[in-house]
Motif scaffolding. Structure first.
Motif, PDB file in Angstrom:
ATOM      1  N   TYR A   1       8.891 -35.028  17.921  1.00 37.34           N
ATOM      2  CA  TYR A   1       9.523 -33.768  17.254  1.00 37.34           C
ATOM      3  C   TYR A   1       9.014 -34.001  15.995  1.00 37.34           C
ATOM      4  O   TYR A   1       8.609 -34.977  15.299  1.00 37.34           O
ATOM      5  CB  TYR A   1      11.102 -33.487  16.944  1.00 37.34           C
ATOM      6  CG  TYR A   1      11.781 -34.824  16.547  1.00 37.34           C
ATOM      7  CD1 TYR A   1      12.301 -35.775  17.492  1.00 37.34           C
ATOM      8  CD2 TYR A   1      12.014 -34.893  15.390  1.00 37.34           C
ATOM      9  CE1 TYR A   1      13.104 -36.634  17.183  1.00 37.34           C
ATOM     10  CE2 TYR A   1      12.893 -35.941  14.860  1.00 37.34           C
ATOM     11  CZ  TYR A   1      13.555 -36.775  15.786  1.00 37.34           C
ATOM     12  OH  TYR A   1      14.071 -38.044  15.306  1.00 37.34           O
TER      13      TYR A   1
ATOM     14  N   LYS B   1       9.091 -33.365  11.542  1.00 32.06           N
ATOM     15  CA  LYS B   1      10.168 -33.706  10.443  1.00 32.06           C
ATOM     16  C   LYS B   1      11.121 -32.520  10.306  1.00 32.06           C
ATOM     17  O   LYS B   1      10.502 -31.272  10.408  1.00 32.06           O
ATOM     18  CB  LYS B   1       9.410 -33.487   9.021  1.00 32.06           C
ATOM     19  CG  LYS B   1       9.624 -35.066   8.378  1.00 32.06           C
ATOM     20  CD  LYS B   1       9.009 -34.820   6.811  1.00 32.06           C
ATOM     21  CE  LYS B   1       8.311 -36.123   6.582  1.00 32.06           C
ATOM     22  NZ  LYS B   1       7.048 -35.726   6.072  1.00 32.06           N
ATOM     23  N   ILE B   2      12.475 -32.784  10.486  1.00 31.22           N
ATOM     24  CA  ILE B   2      13.413 -31.761  10.730  1.00 31.22           C
ATOM     25  C   ILE B   2      13.742 -31.271   9.184  1.00 31.22           C
ATOM     26  O   ILE B   2      14.135 -32.125   8.435  1.00 31.22           O
ATOM     27  CB  ILE B   2      14.564 -32.274  11.395  1.00 31.22           C
ATOM     28  CG1 ILE B   2      14.372 -32.408  12.774  1.00 31.22           C
ATOM     29  CG2 ILE B   2      15.727 -31.256  11.197  1.00 31.22           C
ATOM     30  CD1 ILE B   2      15.486 -33.257  13.574  1.00 31.22           C
TER      31      ILE B   2
ATOM     32  N   THR C   1      16.049 -30.438   6.056  1.00 29.15           N
ATOM     33  CA  THR C   1      17.295 -30.905   5.846  1.00 29.15           C
ATOM     34  C   THR C   1      18.041 -30.025   4.850  1.00 29.15           C
ATOM     35  O   THR C   1      19.240 -30.197   4.386  1.00 29.15           O
ATOM     36  CB  THR C   1      17.317 -32.399   5.147  1.00 29.15           C
ATOM     37  OG1 THR C   1      16.488 -32.330   4.212  1.00 29.15           O
ATOM     38  CG2 THR C   1      16.900 -33.251   6.219  1.00 29.15           C
TER      39      THR C   1
ATOM     40  N   LYS D   1      20.259 -31.899  17.587  1.00 27.37           N
ATOM     41  CA  LYS D   1      20.364 -33.243  16.935  1.00 27.37           C
ATOM     42  C   LYS D   1      21.772 -33.813  17.777  1.00 27.37           C
ATOM     43  O   LYS D   1      21.921 -35.030  18.014  1.00 27.37           O
ATOM     44  CB  LYS D   1      20.972 -33.118  15.451  1.00 27.37           C
ATOM     45  CG  LYS D   1      19.405 -32.865  14.618  1.00 27.37           C
ATOM     46  CD  LYS D   1      19.695 -33.391  13.197  1.00 27.37           C
ATOM     47  CE  LYS D   1      20.055 -32.265  12.281  1.00 27.37           C
ATOM     48  NZ  LYS D   1      19.970 -32.840  10.824  1.00 27.37           N
TER      49      LYS D   1
ATOM     50  N   ILE E   1      20.818 -37.401  17.336  1.00 30.01           N
ATOM     51  CA  ILE E   1      20.006 -37.697  16.219  1.00 30.01           C
ATOM     52  C   ILE E   1      20.604 -37.889  15.069  1.00 30.01           C
ATOM     53  O   ILE E   1      21.360 -37.021  14.382  1.00 30.01           O
ATOM     54  CB  ILE E   1      18.924 -36.835  16.028  1.00 30.01           C
ATOM     55  CG1 ILE E   1      17.780 -37.012  17.372  1.00 30.01           C
ATOM     56  CG2 ILE E   1      18.034 -37.197  14.781  1.00 30.01           C
ATOM     57  CD1 ILE E   1      16.516 -36.084  17.466  1.00 30.01           C
TER      58      ILE E   1
ATOM     59  N   ASN F   1      19.603 -40.174  12.080  1.00 37.16           N
ATOM     60  CA  ASN F   1      18.416 -40.237  11.239  1.00 37.16           C
ATOM     61  C   ASN F   1      17.305 -40.008  11.915  1.00 37.16           C
ATOM     62  O   ASN F   1      17.023 -40.241  13.114  1.00 37.16           O
ATOM     63  CB  ASN F   1      18.206 -41.645  10.801  1.00 37.16           C
ATOM     64  CG  ASN F   1      19.260 -42.014  10.012  1.00 37.16           C
ATOM     65  OD1 ASN F   1      19.677 -41.190   9.043  1.00 37.16           O
ATOM     66  ND2 ASN F   1      19.907 -43.514  10.130  1.00 37.16           N
ATOM     67  N   GLN F   2      16.356 -39.050  11.352  1.00 37.58           N
ATOM     68  CA  GLN F   2      15.122 -38.645  12.030  1.00 37.58           C
ATOM     69  C   GLN F   2      14.267 -39.995  12.560  1.00 37.58           C
ATOM     70  O   GLN F   2      14.243 -40.912  11.517  1.00 37.58           O
ATOM     71  CB  GLN F   2      14.357 -37.789  11.020  1.00 37.58           C
ATOM     72  CG  GLN F   2      15.020 -36.617  10.446  1.00 37.58           C
ATOM     73  CD  GLN F   2      14.294 -35.610  10.022  1.00 37.58           C
ATOM     74  OE1 GLN F   2      13.268 -35.421  10.397  1.00 37.58           O
ATOM     75  NE2 GLN F   2      14.604 -34.745   8.865  1.00 37.58           N
ATOM     76  N   ASN F   3      13.770 -40.044  13.473  1.00 41.33           N
ATOM     77  CA  ASN F   3      12.954 -41.216  14.177  1.00 41.33           C
ATOM     78  C   ASN F   3      11.560 -41.074  13.607  1.00 41.33           C
ATOM     79  O   ASN F   3      11.032 -40.187  13.976  1.00 41.33           O
ATOM     80  CB  ASN F   3      13.060 -41.237  15.755  1.00 41.33           C
ATOM     81  CG  ASN F   3      12.576 -42.398  16.169  1.00 41.33           C
ATOM     82  OD1 ASN F   3      11.596 -42.759  15.694  1.00 41.33           O
ATOM     83  ND2 ASN F   3      13.289 -42.771  17.158  1.00 41.33           N
TER      84      ASN F   3
ATOM     85  N   SER G   1       8.882 -40.933  16.308  1.00 34.12           N
ATOM     86  CA  SER G   1       8.799 -39.536  16.829  1.00 34.12           C
ATOM     87  C   SER G   1       8.025 -38.843  16.226  1.00 34.12           C
ATOM     88  O   SER G   1       7.124 -37.861  16.999  1.00 34.12           O
ATOM     89  CB  SER G   1      10.081 -38.643  17.184  1.00 34.12           C
ATOM     90  OG  SER G   1      11.089 -39.710  17.907  1.00 34.12           O
ATOM     91  N   ILE G   2       8.378 -38.709  14.931  1.00 33.70           N
ATOM     92  CA  ILE G   2       7.582 -37.896  13.892  1.00 33.70           C
ATOM     93  C   ILE G   2       5.949 -38.132  14.112  1.00 33.70           C
ATOM     94  O   ILE G   2       5.273 -37.367  13.923  1.00 33.70           O
ATOM     95  CB  ILE G   2       8.293 -37.959  12.574  1.00 33.70           C
ATOM     96  CG1 ILE G   2       9.581 -37.255  12.402  1.00 33.70           C
ATOM     97  CG2 ILE G   2       7.086 -37.126  11.456  1.00 33.70           C
ATOM     98  CD1 ILE G   2      10.466 -37.494  11.412  1.00 33.70           C
TER      99      ILE G   2
END
Ligand code: GLY
Ligand code: MN
Ligand code: MN
Length: 467
Positions: free
Chosen positions: A155, A157-158, A160, A179, A184, A186-188, A191-192
């Motif tokens: 995925y 960046k989410i 915030t 999430k 989730i 903390n954003q990984n 993954s990013i």
């Protein structure tokens, strides 16, 4: 009263479902988007799932939002142009139905559609976008998916900084559900990174369909630049010149601009991303216009610098010629295999030598004072498009070539150079052994710019009442 309400509701539904007519016929096809999803899936590692969200809506003023702009990755992969959407892509087919993709969309709502416009809904996303697994966002929570069984969740960046609305299935709500389902906290980063590397690899190479749209957006932006070159004069405001660009973009069917237009005279032209565009007069200054349309999602990025009175002074001409020479030298190495960073190096080499020759600098390091940016970036759905900037040029990449020199007042050089800001920016497509300049229709040589500026514009004869 009840009957009246029922009638009113039916009327609203009838209006809301009225199909849209006379739409452009050259939108990207559903087959294009499907092909991009297949290409994305090919680059996914085994046992992985990718999750892509629509971009957030943002407030312009109290209860009015900015015009919505879709997340270019979502648009690229689906063609979906609405907020509050989620796309799931699976490397391996899932369930007994063997599905590989699921799209969640905004639910249709007759009342809301009267106020904020049509929604595709499940039916529209199925027929128009070609998905077979489409659900409303409100189904996302109940959708059976065990994110923990995948080795990798991919995925971007989410965001915030979002607040939710009452429905709970806006982007904020969908992200909370994701999430919580995927656990989730903390954003990984991995993954990013993986999401970036896949979208970079795909989007840096333009398909023939994308190439067509890029040609169109750049071509119509050139028409706008040329018209403004003809129309400007010492009494025109920056804002009006900006408006002529915008008018011509829309005249040719562009939705708008790919980035905030930079229309700056004199000192303003020395501010790299100047955006106020509020000088009421151009006088006899240089006008730097970095303006490009967005056509069906694809951005042009063209800069032309012209004397507002139609004639370059000797100093303006000297700086302009140096920027032109730098661009020409860069063009010579634009072909498959050249390292992208070499475009920057080449342009800096030429500009540094030229600034020394003109006596503007003595230390080569100081060229950064007057040429503080890079020469090239990818161009496409984002004006600073996705791609591998550490790699080599490849066929069907589109990049800008945009050297510039900016000498603000009080710079440590002879004051005759002050307030000269020049950038020349063209958009090129890379070929095996050469390049194609997509913005060739707008003049670059100083002599040709003066010739274009000497022509009469349609806008010169437009008369409006005094207010
Ligand atoms: N228009 C922004 C840029 O040239 O990068
Ligand atoms: Mn640019
Ligand atoms: Mn630009």
């Amino acid at each position: 009263m009840k009957q009246f309400l029922l009638f009113f509701t039916l009327l609203i539904s009838a209006i809301a479902i009225q199909a849209q007519e006379n739409l452009p016929t050259d939108y990207l096809s559903k087959e294009f988007h499907k092909g991009r999803r297949e290409a994305f899936r090919n680059l996914m590692p085994a046992n992985s799932v990718a999750v892509v969200f629509s971009y957030p809506e943002r407030v312009f003023s109290k209860d009015v939002n900015y015009n919505f702009h879709q997340n270019p990755d979502m648009y690229y992969l689906t063609g979906y142009k609405e907020p509050d959407g989620v796309l799931l892509l699976f490397k391996e087919p899932q369930g007994v139905e063997k599905y590989t993709e699921v799209l969640f969309v905004r639910e249709r709502n007759a009342q809301k559609e009267i106020w904020t416009g049509r929604r595709l809904g499940i039916e529209g996303a199925t027929s128009r976008l070609g998905f077979s697994n489409v659900y409303n966002g409100s189904d996302f929570n109940a959708f059976k998916i065990d994110f923990k069984k995948f080795d990798q969740i991919i995925y971007d960046k989410i965001p915030t900084d979002l607040e939710g609305n009452k429905s709970g299935f806006d982007l904020f709500g969908l992200l909370q559900i994701f999430k919580s389902k995927a656990e989730i906290t903390n954003q990984n980063e991995a993954s990013i990174k993986l999401f970036s590397s896949i979208t970079n690899a795909l989007r840096e190479i333009k398909t023939p369909e994308e190439m067509n749209l890029m040609r169109k957006t750049v071509k119509l932006s050139c028409v706008a630049h040329n018209e403004v070159m003809k129309a400007v004069g010492p009494d025109m405001s920056e804002n009006e010149a900006d408006g002529i660009h915008a008018y011509i973009h829309r005249k040719y069917g562009a939705e708008g601009e790919g980035y905030p237009p930079i229309v700056g005279v004199g000192a303003n032209g020395c501010i790299l991303h100047y955006g106020e565009n509020n000088s009421t007069k151009m006088d006899n200054q240089l006008l730097l216009m970095d303006v490009g349309s967005e056509y069906h999602g694809y951005s042009a990025d063209v800069t032309r610098t012209i004397p507002a009175n139609g004639k370059f002074t000797e100093e303006q001409k000297a700086i302009y010629q140096l920027v032109y020479d730098a661009q020409e030298e860069v063009f010579k190495i634009c072909k498959e295999g050249t390292r992208i960073q070499d475009l920057n190096t080449k342009s800096r080499e030429v500009i540094t030598a030229g600034l020394i020759k003109l006596g503007i600098i003595t230390d080569p390091q100081d060229s950064r004072i007057y040429y503080p940016h890079g020469c090239s970036h990818f161009l496409g759905l984002d004006v600073h498009d996705k791609g591998n900037y550490g790699g080599n040029l490849k066929e069907n990449m589109i990049l800008t070539v945009e050297p510039g020199i900016y000498i603000p007042a009080n710079s440590k050089c002879d004051k005759k150079w002050w307030n000269i800001g020049v950038r020349i920016e063209d958009d090129i497509a890379i070929k095996k052994d050469s390049y194609e300049n997509l913005s060739v229709e707008s003049p670059r040589k100083w002599e040709d710019v003066e010739k274009m500026a000497a022509q009469k514009s349609t806008f010169n004869d437009m008369k409006f009442p005094k207010i």
